[in-house]
Design a protein around this motif. Structure first.
Motif, PDB file in Angstrom:
ATOM      1  N   THR A  77      62.293  34.865  38.532  1.00 12.15           N
ATOM      2  CA  THR A  77      63.205  33.887  37.669  1.00 12.15           C
ATOM      3  C   THR A  77      63.131  32.365  38.572  1.00 12.15           C
ATOM      4  OG1 THR A  77      64.422  35.854  37.217  1.00 12.15           O
ATOM      5  CG2 THR A  77      65.462  33.758  37.039  1.00 12.15           C
ATOM      6  N   PRO A  78      63.046  31.518  37.987  1.00 12.29           N
ATOM      7  CA  PRO A  78      63.105  30.189  38.861  1.00 12.29           C
ATOM      8  C   PRO A  78      64.466  30.023  39.350  1.00 12.29           C
ATOM      9  CG  PRO A  78      61.851  29.901  36.715  1.00 12.29           C
ATOM     10  CD  PRO A  78      62.398  31.306  36.632  1.00 12.29           C
ATOM     11  N   ALA A  79      64.828  29.205  40.244  1.00 11.76           N
ATOM     12  CA  ALA A  79      66.405  28.899  40.756  1.00 11.76           C
ATOM     13  C   ALA A  79      66.716  27.567  40.206  1.00 11.76           C
ATOM     14  CB  ALA A  79      66.112  28.695  42.405  1.00 11.76           C
ATOM     15  N   LYS A  80      65.509  26.918  39.738  1.00 10.78           N
ATOM     16  CA  LYS A  80      65.879  25.649  38.948  1.00 10.78           C
ATOM     17  C   LYS A  80      64.848  25.243  38.081  1.00 10.78           C
ATOM     18  CE  LYS A  80      64.681  22.141  42.380  1.00 10.78           C
ATOM     19  NZ  LYS A  80      64.791  20.843  43.084  1.00 10.78           N
ATOM     20  N   PHE A  81      64.950  24.350  36.997  1.00  5.02           N
ATOM     21  CA  PHE A  81      63.891  24.129  35.905  1.00  5.02           C
ATOM     22  C   PHE A  81      62.977  23.094  36.624  1.00  5.02           C
ATOM     23  CE2 PHE A  81      61.962  20.872  33.300  1.00  5.02           C
ATOM     24  CZ  PHE A  81      61.675  21.894  32.079  1.00  5.02           C
ATOM     25  N   GLY A  82      61.503  23.483  36.322  1.00  3.18           N
ATOM     26  CA  GLY A  82      60.579  22.366  37.050  1.00  3.18           C
ATOM     27  C   GLY A  82      59.327  23.204  37.200  1.00  3.18           C
ATOM     28  N   GLY A  83      58.255  22.536  38.008  1.00  2.00           N
ATOM     29  CA  GLY A  83      56.970  23.034  37.929  1.00  2.00           C
ATOM     30  C   GLY A  83      57.004  23.873  39.317  1.00  2.00           C
ATOM     31  N   ILE A  84      56.171  24.626  39.513  1.00  3.70           N
ATOM     32  CA  ILE A  84      55.743  25.520  40.437  1.00  3.70           C
ATOM     33  C   ILE A  84      54.328  25.691  40.850  1.00  3.70           C
ATOM     34  CG2 ILE A  84      57.604  27.156  39.926  1.00  3.70           C
ATOM     35  CD1 ILE A  84      55.536  29.549  39.023  1.00  3.70           C
ATOM     36  N   THR A  85      53.965  26.480  41.874  1.00  3.70           N
ATOM     37  CA  THR A  85      52.709  26.747  42.330  1.00  3.70           C
ATOM     38  C   THR A  85      52.556  28.038  42.265  1.00  3.70           C
ATOM     39  OG1 THR A  85      52.294  24.314  43.555  1.00  3.70           O
ATOM     40  CG2 THR A  85      50.687  26.094  44.003  1.00  3.70           C
ATOM     41  N   ALA A  86      51.645  28.548  41.515  1.00  3.44           N
ATOM     42  CA  ALA A  86      51.214  29.878  41.499  1.00  3.44           C
ATOM     43  C   ALA A  86      49.938  30.366  42.493  1.00  3.44           C
ATOM     44  CB  ALA A  86      51.087  30.766  40.151  1.00  3.44           C
ATOM     45  N   TYR A  87      49.960  31.333  42.989  1.00  3.01           N
ATOM     46  CA  TYR A  87      48.792  31.661  43.945  1.00  3.01           C
ATOM     47  C   TYR A  87      48.455  33.350  43.466  1.00  3.01           C
ATOM     48  CZ  TYR A  87      50.334  27.980  46.722  1.00  3.01           C
ATOM     49  OH  TYR A  87      50.750  26.843  47.535  1.00  3.01           O
ATOM     50  N   VAL A  88      46.879  33.531  43.382  1.00  2.00           N
ATOM     51  CA  VAL A  88      46.497  34.712  43.455  1.00  2.00           C
ATOM     52  C   VAL A  88      45.899  34.923  44.914  1.00  2.00           C
ATOM     53  CG1 VAL A  88      44.921  36.318  42.406  1.00  2.00           C
ATOM     54  CG2 VAL A  88      46.236  34.829  41.053  1.00  2.00           C
ATOM     55  N   VAL A  89      46.241  35.863  45.699  1.00  5.66           N
ATOM     56  CA  VAL A  89      46.192  36.047  47.431  1.00  5.66           C
ATOM     57  C   VAL A  89      45.176  37.171  47.307  1.00  5.66           C
ATOM     58  CG1 VAL A  89      46.993  35.861  49.425  1.00  5.66           C
ATOM     59  CG2 VAL A  89      48.336  34.742  47.532  1.00  5.66           C
ATOM     60  N   ALA A  90      44.330  37.063  48.053  1.00  7.13           N
ATOM     61  CA  ALA A  90      43.337  38.248  48.545  1.00  7.13           C
ATOM     62  C   ALA A  90      43.990  39.217  49.479  1.00  7.13           C
ATOM     63  CB  ALA A  90      41.924  37.833  48.944  1.00  7.13           C
ATOM     64  N   THR A 110      32.559  48.562  42.537  1.00 10.07           N
ATOM     65  CA  THR A 110      32.814  49.972  42.337  1.00 10.07           C
ATOM     66  C   THR A 110      34.279  50.121  43.179  1.00 10.07           C
ATOM     67  OG1 THR A 110      31.483  50.617  44.084  1.00 10.07           O
ATOM     68  CG2 THR A 110      30.646  50.851  41.883  1.00 10.07           C
ATOM     69  N   LEU A 111      34.178  49.412  44.259  1.00  7.80           N
ATOM     70  CA  LEU A 111      35.378  49.603  45.237  1.00  7.80           C
ATOM     71  C   LEU A 111      36.573  49.059  44.481  1.00  7.80           C
ATOM     72  CD1 LEU A 111      34.100  48.475  48.652  1.00  7.80           C
ATOM     73  CD2 LEU A 111      34.603  50.867  47.972  1.00  7.80           C
ATOM     74  N   THR A 112      37.850  50.004  44.504  1.00 11.70           N
ATOM     75  CA  THR A 112      38.974  49.233  44.036  1.00 11.70           C
ATOM     76  C   THR A 112      39.443  48.051  45.154  1.00 11.70           C
ATOM     77  OG1 THR A 112      39.639  50.912  42.614  1.00 11.70           O
ATOM     78  CG2 THR A 112      41.467  49.526  43.508  1.00 11.70           C
ATOM     79  N   PHE A 113      40.097  46.855  44.932  1.00 12.82           N
ATOM     80  CA  PHE A 113      40.509  46.089  45.866  1.00 12.82           C
ATOM     81  C   PHE A 113      41.898  45.584  45.269  1.00 12.82           C
ATOM     82  CE2 PHE A 113      38.062  43.400  42.816  1.00 12.82           C
ATOM     83  CZ  PHE A 113      38.807  42.324  42.516  1.00 12.82           C
ATOM     84  N   LYS A 114      42.380  45.111  46.517  1.00  8.89           N
ATOM     85  CA  LYS A 114      44.021  44.493  45.988  1.00  8.89           C
ATOM     86  C   LYS A 114      44.060  43.200  46.037  1.00  8.89           C
ATOM     87  CE  LYS A 114      46.164  48.574  48.326  1.00  8.89           C
ATOM     88  NZ  LYS A 114      46.987  49.053  46.984  1.00  8.89           N
ATOM     89  N   GLN A 115      45.026  42.612  45.047  1.00  8.98           N
ATOM     90  CA  GLN A 115      45.391  40.889  45.275  1.00  8.98           C
ATOM     91  C   GLN A 115      46.760  40.930  45.081  1.00  8.98           C
ATOM     92  OE1 GLN A 115      42.311  39.486  42.666  1.00  8.98           O
ATOM     93  NE2 GLN A 115      43.797  39.679  40.654  1.00  8.98           N
ATOM     94  N   ARG A 116      47.316  39.693  45.219  1.00 14.68           N
ATOM     95  CA  ARG A 116      48.626  39.637  44.988  1.00 14.68           C
ATOM     96  C   ARG A 116      49.081  38.212  44.427  1.00 14.68           C
ATOM     97  NH1 ARG A 116      51.431  37.127  48.730  1.00 14.68           N
ATOM     98  NH2 ARG A 116      50.117  37.440  50.298  1.00 14.68           N
ATOM     99  N   PHE A 117      50.049  38.202  43.499  1.00 15.88           N
ATOM    100  CA  PHE A 117      50.525  36.822  42.974  1.00 15.88           C
ATOM    101  C   PHE A 117      51.761  36.540  44.138  1.00 15.88           C
ATOM    102  CE2 PHE A 117      53.000  34.558  39.896  1.00 15.88           C
ATOM    103  CZ  PHE A 117      51.738  33.890  39.046  1.00 15.88           C
ATOM    104  N   ALA A 118      51.833  35.163  43.802  1.00 19.22           N
ATOM    105  CA  ALA A 118      52.823  34.639  44.715  1.00 19.22           C
ATOM    106  C   ALA A 118      53.282  33.282  44.046  1.00 19.22           C
ATOM    107  CB  ALA A 118      52.343  34.485  46.252  1.00 19.22           C
ATOM    108  N   VAL A 119      54.364  32.835  44.415  1.00 19.54           N
ATOM    109  CA  VAL A 119      54.824  31.582  43.740  1.00 19.54           C
ATOM    110  C   VAL A 119      55.473  30.665  45.143  1.00 19.54           C
ATOM    111  CG1 VAL A 119      56.663  30.411  42.525  1.00 19.54           C
ATOM    112  CG2 VAL A 119      55.666  32.456  41.793  1.00 19.54           C
ATOM    113  N   ASN A 120      55.024  29.546  44.944  1.00 18.82           N
ATOM    114  CA  ASN A 120      55.399  28.275  45.769  1.00 18.82           C
ATOM    115  C   ASN A 120      54.714  28.457  47.273  1.00 18.82           C
ATOM    116  OD1 ASN A 120      56.331  26.677  43.769  1.00 18.82           O
ATOM    117  ND2 ASN A 120      58.371  27.550  44.110  1.00 18.82           N
ATOM    118  N   ASP A 121      54.794  29.735  47.870  1.00 14.24           N
ATOM    119  CA  ASP A 121      54.398  30.056  49.062  1.00 14.24           C
ATOM    120  C   ASP A 121      53.515  31.461  49.205  1.00 14.24           C
ATOM    121  OD1 ASP A 121      54.011  30.664  51.783  1.00 14.24           O
ATOM    122  OD2 ASP A 121      56.357  31.137  52.286  1.00 14.24           O
TER     123      ASP A 121
END
Length: 475
Positions: free
Chosen positions: A439-452, A403-414
């Motif tokens: 927007t990626p700086a260059k083509f390739g893979g990334i690591t995405a995070y969902v952060v508490a 019932t509590l609203t919580f927050k989470q954050r998306f992050a890329v690479n770090d």
């Protein structure tokens, strides 16, 4: 009288039985005679195949056809072999390829194909066999069996075909050069000499220069065009057409330098010109799906030339016109399929759930991480390939428990990056929520995070993800 009559009947019966036995014995003798021969002997004793027999002896295949293994042979007769190029006869390697192209393992009769069989020959190439044809040669006699196989006679010389890559590499089109530019050197551990172990990683150390093999990024991705066991339909573009496609994709595959961008441009054009499965021109549909899963329009009026190969079809075309929207697609990742977590001691706080969306009455899976008490705890997802195009990022985080609203954050690479703002996760929201732009700086893979959230308070630093998606924003 009765006794005499019975004796006559008995005598007639014995004679009939003896005659029947003799007939059966004759049939058995015929069959036994065939089964006492080998293919080598049958061909040698067939006058119209004397020239083919000479070629068998010259290439050593006569010894093969004397063995106990089963083979099927399609032998050109003497008149047919008059058309065989003398250059083939005088070249030992080409001659062996030619003769081997007419022999396969196992028995194949004319009633075997239904309607067509693709069979591997002793030279490693494939041929097609129907009830009446061997490739484009007709059968003039068929199904002669012996102890180690079957003999058919054909009325046309059947030369070994080039495979897709052999044909492409014989041309002067730029596409061939672009494919060759995708070669790279790698170590094959089975061929390398190991000289030790890395004390830090425990991985083998190999003697420099050993085990090196040439690989190709295109083949790694969609399949080896030299592979005789896999059939392909391959589009070979004219120089102007292939360069137009490379120019179109180039802004979206920017690498660390010009050479890398060039290679990526070539790869991301040509990968979608490879279709698994062989399509005859008459059977080409309006669209095909490439080996990389991209929809490819097929304009038959753009076909300049078609070439049947031993492992499929090659079409030389003046245009491909693959749409960017079909190549650069949304990237969706399911929440319950993470690549890892910031801590490995919280498995008891991680739930992989099967839930029901009450709005659609559809089931879905998600991940719910709760009561972990770790500030900035995160779950990570490896995404292998992003184009250099702006993406809008959305997620679905249903939060059907708290019932509590919580927050989470998306992050890329770090995971410490704050380029994406924290987003509220309210109770029972089954809709996509916009969480930011990337927007990626260059083509390739990334690591995405969902952060508490950055606190250790139960109920306010949970994580919940059904899925997230990166949607490209093409012009």
């Amino acid at each position: 009288m009765t006794i005499k009559y019975n004796r006559i009947i008995m005598f007639v019966g014995i004679v009939a039985a003896l005659l029947g036995c003799n007939k059966y014995a004759d049939e058995t003798d015929v069959k036994d005679a065939a089964l006492k021969q080998t293919l080598a002997q049958l061909i040698k004793e067939t006058p119209t195949l004397s020239r083919f027999n000479e070629l068998l002896i010259k290439t050593g295949y006569d010894k093969v056809l004397e063995g106990s293994k089963m083979y099927t042979v399609w032998a050109p007769d003497n008149q047919t072999l008059q058309t065989l190029d003398a250059a083939v006869v005088n070249d030992a390697d080409r001659l062996k390829q030619f003769v081997g192209n007419h022999i396969v393992n196992l028995n194949y009769y004319t009633n075997t194909p239904n309607p067509t069989l693709r069979i591997k020959t002793l030279n490693g190439k494939y041929i097609k066999f129907t009830a009446t044809q061997f490739e484009d040669a007709g059968l003039t006699s068929a199904n002669k069996y012996v102890s180690n196989g079957v003999l058919h006679t054909i009325n046309k010389v059947v030369m070994p075909k080039q495979n897709v890559w052999e044909y492409v590499s014989s041309t002067t089109y730029k596409e061939k050069t672009y494919i060759n530019s995708l070669d790279y050197q790698a170590i094959d551990s089975s061929k390398a000499t190991q000289i030790g172990l890395d004390p830090v990683t425990g991985k083998p150390i190999y003697q420099p220069g050993t085990g090196l093999v040439t690989k190709n990024y295109l083949y790694d991705r969609v399949g080896d065009l030299r592979n005789e066991d896999q059939e392909y339909t391959f589009i070979l573009l004219t120089d102007a057409a292939v360069d137009a496609e490379r120019t179109k994709i180039r802004p979206y595959v920017q690498g660390a330098n010009t050479d890398e961008t060039d290679r990526l441009s070539s790869l991301h054009v040509i990968k979608d010109l490879v279709i698994k499965g062989s399509y005859a021109q008459a059977d080409l549909p309006a669209t095909l799906v490439s080996a990389d899963g991209v929809t490819v329009p097929i304009d038959k009026t753009a076909i300049i030339e078609s070439r049947a190969t031993s492992n499929g079809m090659v079409y030389v075309m003046s245009a491909a016109n693959v749409k960017l929207i079909d190549k650069i697609r949304p990237i969706k990742r399911e929440g319950e399929q993470p690549s890892g977590f910031s801590r490995t001691d919280k498995s008891g706080n991680i739930a992989y759930r099967l839930r029901l969306n009450p709005n659609t009455n559809q089931q879905f899976n998600d991940i719910y991480i709760f009561n972990h008490k770790i500030p900035l705890f995160n779950v990570r997802y490896n995404l292998p390939e992003l184009y250099t195009v702006p993406y809008k990022v959305y997620w679905v985080a249903p939060n059907d428990v708290q019932t509590l609203t919580f927050k989470q954050r998306f992050a890329v690479n770090d995971p410490q990056s704050t380029s994406f703002a924290e987003t509220d996760v309210p109770l029972k929201n089954y809709n996509q929520v916009f969480v930011g732009d990337y927007t990626p700086a260059k083509f390739g893979g990334i690591t995405a995070y969902v952060v508490a959230a950055n606190n250790g308070v139960d109920g306010t630093n949970s994580i919940n993800i059904d899925y997230f998606v990166l949607v490209p924003q093409l012009p």
